[in-house]
Scaffold this active site. Structure first.
Site, mmCIF file in Angstrom:
data_model
loop_
_atom_site.group_PDB
_atom_site.id
_atom_site.type_symbol
_atom_site.label_atom_id
_atom_site.label_comp_id
_atom_site.label_asym_id
_atom_site.label_seq_id
_atom_site.Cartn_x
_atom_site.Cartn_y
_atom_site.Cartn_z
ATOM 1 C CB CYS A 49 -0.935 0.021 1.220
ATOM 2 S SG CYS A 49 -0.093 -0.255 2.778
ATOM 3 N N GLY A 79 -0.825 0.234 -4.810
ATOM 4 C CA GLY A 79 -2.007 -0.522 -4.408
ATOM 5 C C GLY A 79 -3.178 -0.170 -5.273
ATOM 6 C CG ASN A 115 3.650 1.065 3.024
ATOM 7 O OD1 ASN A 115 4.621 1.657 2.585
ATOM 8 N ND2 ASN A 115 3.310 -0.138 2.604
ATOM 9 N N GLY A 116 2.891 -1.564 5.355
ATOM 10 C CA GLY A 116 3.796 -2.558 5.925
ATOM 11 C C GLY A 116 3.033 -3.695 6.563
#
Length: 459
Positions: free
Chosen positions: A9, A35, A109-110
């Site tokens: 993302c 994304g 994000n991650g």
């Protein structure tokens, strides 16, 4: 599932701007490559949230009428490609919650490597989860924190989660920005006058005409409110381990990541690849789009002319959803077409950025041969992908990886139909993507060498 690696993302946030929703929309549009499954924006007017999320591309999720309803001067947004949790609208981010201090929104994000461990503890304590994403764990930990206020609870929660996280969190009046102690994902800051902007990549800052300010440091958190910006550390900086695939494939070519140009780095990857694996050929071509700079670098270093031998159709969806092998192969032909006039009778060097399962590489080699190429020599501008990623990249299991099944280049080349196949070495990759080439690399190459920078909590 795609035969190419997919980033999970991208995140974008802005504080103190009258057009917060519009600028977040443009920022997310610039991050669309990170994304394509869902998109969302949460806006605060200082008293309450307005938000909208949906499945699809940014331009499909948001209309002018929807954006006009998102009133406020602070916003965070998110584009998602799922790696944890199903591809459902309830998992679309930013996630929004009610808690003791009011509204809370989180964009992440991650991947959290200790998500299952923390989720089990929270379940035992009575937490009821509304999504299947690891991001929701952060909200539950905030809600259960002994710290009274958001700005006190957030750093304590950040100390408890492990893995990769570039985070944007906000209440009605405050925004927190944070990056994991290893800096596994990129996160940059910018300014528009008196407004502050945060984004996964600098290309999103450029899209909204923001001036680059600086990168968020690993283990750092920033609180932005009416009093300005406060910075602090929730953890000491560990060995920096920014994902090397950001430079190889994930990031947009016009982005700068920690002071390095993605485009220049990709060209250097191609140059080093040509030094390591030369071959007699007539032309060099690249697989659109991310491999083109590496192909140009290979051509410059080798002296073999670069040509456009493959054309990409930008209007075709992803081929992995096709139900049969025959339809998947047809979808590849719709995505890519070979230029016969360029390829016919030529000895071709085909440069690509990676091989994951090997299926797409085989189809592309077939396309080039059917266009009349006499020889096809495949050169990959990254090392063999031998290990899965646990930090926010959609990657097959180790057993599904082509390099895990077949470890010898010659055998792999034969299976994809190439006359030869060669990969960039780990040393060659680090030479291009590492900042100072220290004895201990400051980039994560775990998918290549298996040396993960964090504990994994696999069981």
């Amino acid at each position: 599932m795609s035969s190419k690696l997919q980033e999970e993302c991208g995140v974008f946030g802005i504080f103190n701007h009258p057009k917060a929703a519009d600028l977040t929309y443009y920022g997310l549009h610039a991050l669309q490559h990170r994304g394509q499954e869902s998109a969302g924006i949460v806006v605060s007017d200082g008293e309450r949230f307005n938000y909208h999320r949906g499945m699809g591309l940014v331009t499909q999720v948001f209309t002018r009428d929807i954006l006009n309803q998102l009133n406020g001067t602070m916003a965070i947004g998110h584009v998602r490609y799922s790696t944890t949790g199903e591809s459902l609208v309830r998992n679309a981010q930013p996630l929004v919650f009610k808690y003791r201090e009011g509204d809370l929104a989180i964009a992440h994000n991650g991947n959290l490597v200790n998500a299952n461990f923390e989720r089990k503890i929270l379940h035992e304590q009575g937490s009821i989860f509304q999504t299947t994403t690891d991001t929701e764990i952060i909200a539950h930990l905030l809600a259960r924190s002994a710290k009274k206020h958001f700005e006190e609870a957030a750093p304590a929660v950040l100390q408890r989660i492990e893995g990769a996280f570039a985070l944007l969190m906000m209440t009605e009046k405050k925004m927190i920005i944070a990056l994991d102690p290893h800096g596994l994902r990129p996160l940059s800051l910018g300014k528009i006058g008196d407004s502050y902007v945060a984004a996964s990549e600098t290309c999103a800052l450029d899209a909204v005409d923001a001036r680059f300010w600086r990168d968020v440091e690993p283990g750092e958190w920033l609180l932005i409110d009416e009093n300005g910006v406060q910075t602090g550390r929730f953890a000491t900086q560990e060995k920096q381990s920014l994902c090397s695939f950001e430079f190889v494939y994930f990031a947009r070519a016009d982005s700068m990541i920690r002071g390095k140009s993605v485009l220049a780095t990709r060209k250097e990857l191609g140059q080093i690849l040509a030094e390591e694996h030369p071959v007699e050929a007539d032309i060099v071509i690249g697989v659109p789009e991310s491999s083109i700079p590496a192909a140009i670098g290979y051509a410059e270093q080798s002296g073999v002319p670069y040509e456009i031998g493959l054309i990409k159709n930008p209007y075709v969806g992803r081929s992995f959803i096709e139900p049969t092998q025959e339809l998947r192969e047809l979808a590849v032909r719709l995505k890519l077409s070979a230029v016969r006039d360029i390829l016919d009778g030529k000895r071709v060097v085909l440069v690509d950025d990676s091989i994951v399962r090997g299926t797409t590489s085989k189809r592309i080699v077939q396309l080039i041969r059917q266009a009349g190429a006499k020889e096809v020599h495949v050169r990959i501008s990254s090392p063999m992908v031998k290990n899965p990623c646990f930090y926010g990249v959609d990657m097959p299991t180790k057993e599904e990886l082509f390099a895990s099944k077949v470890e010898e280049e010659q055998a792999m080349g034969h299976l994809i139909g190439a006359d030869s196949l060669a990969f960039l070495s780990n040393e060659g990759l680090l030479k291009a993507v590492d900042v100072d080439m220290a004895e201990i690399p400051n980039r994560c190459i775990a998918c290549f060498n298996g040396a993960y920078p964090t504990q994994l909590y696999l069981k």
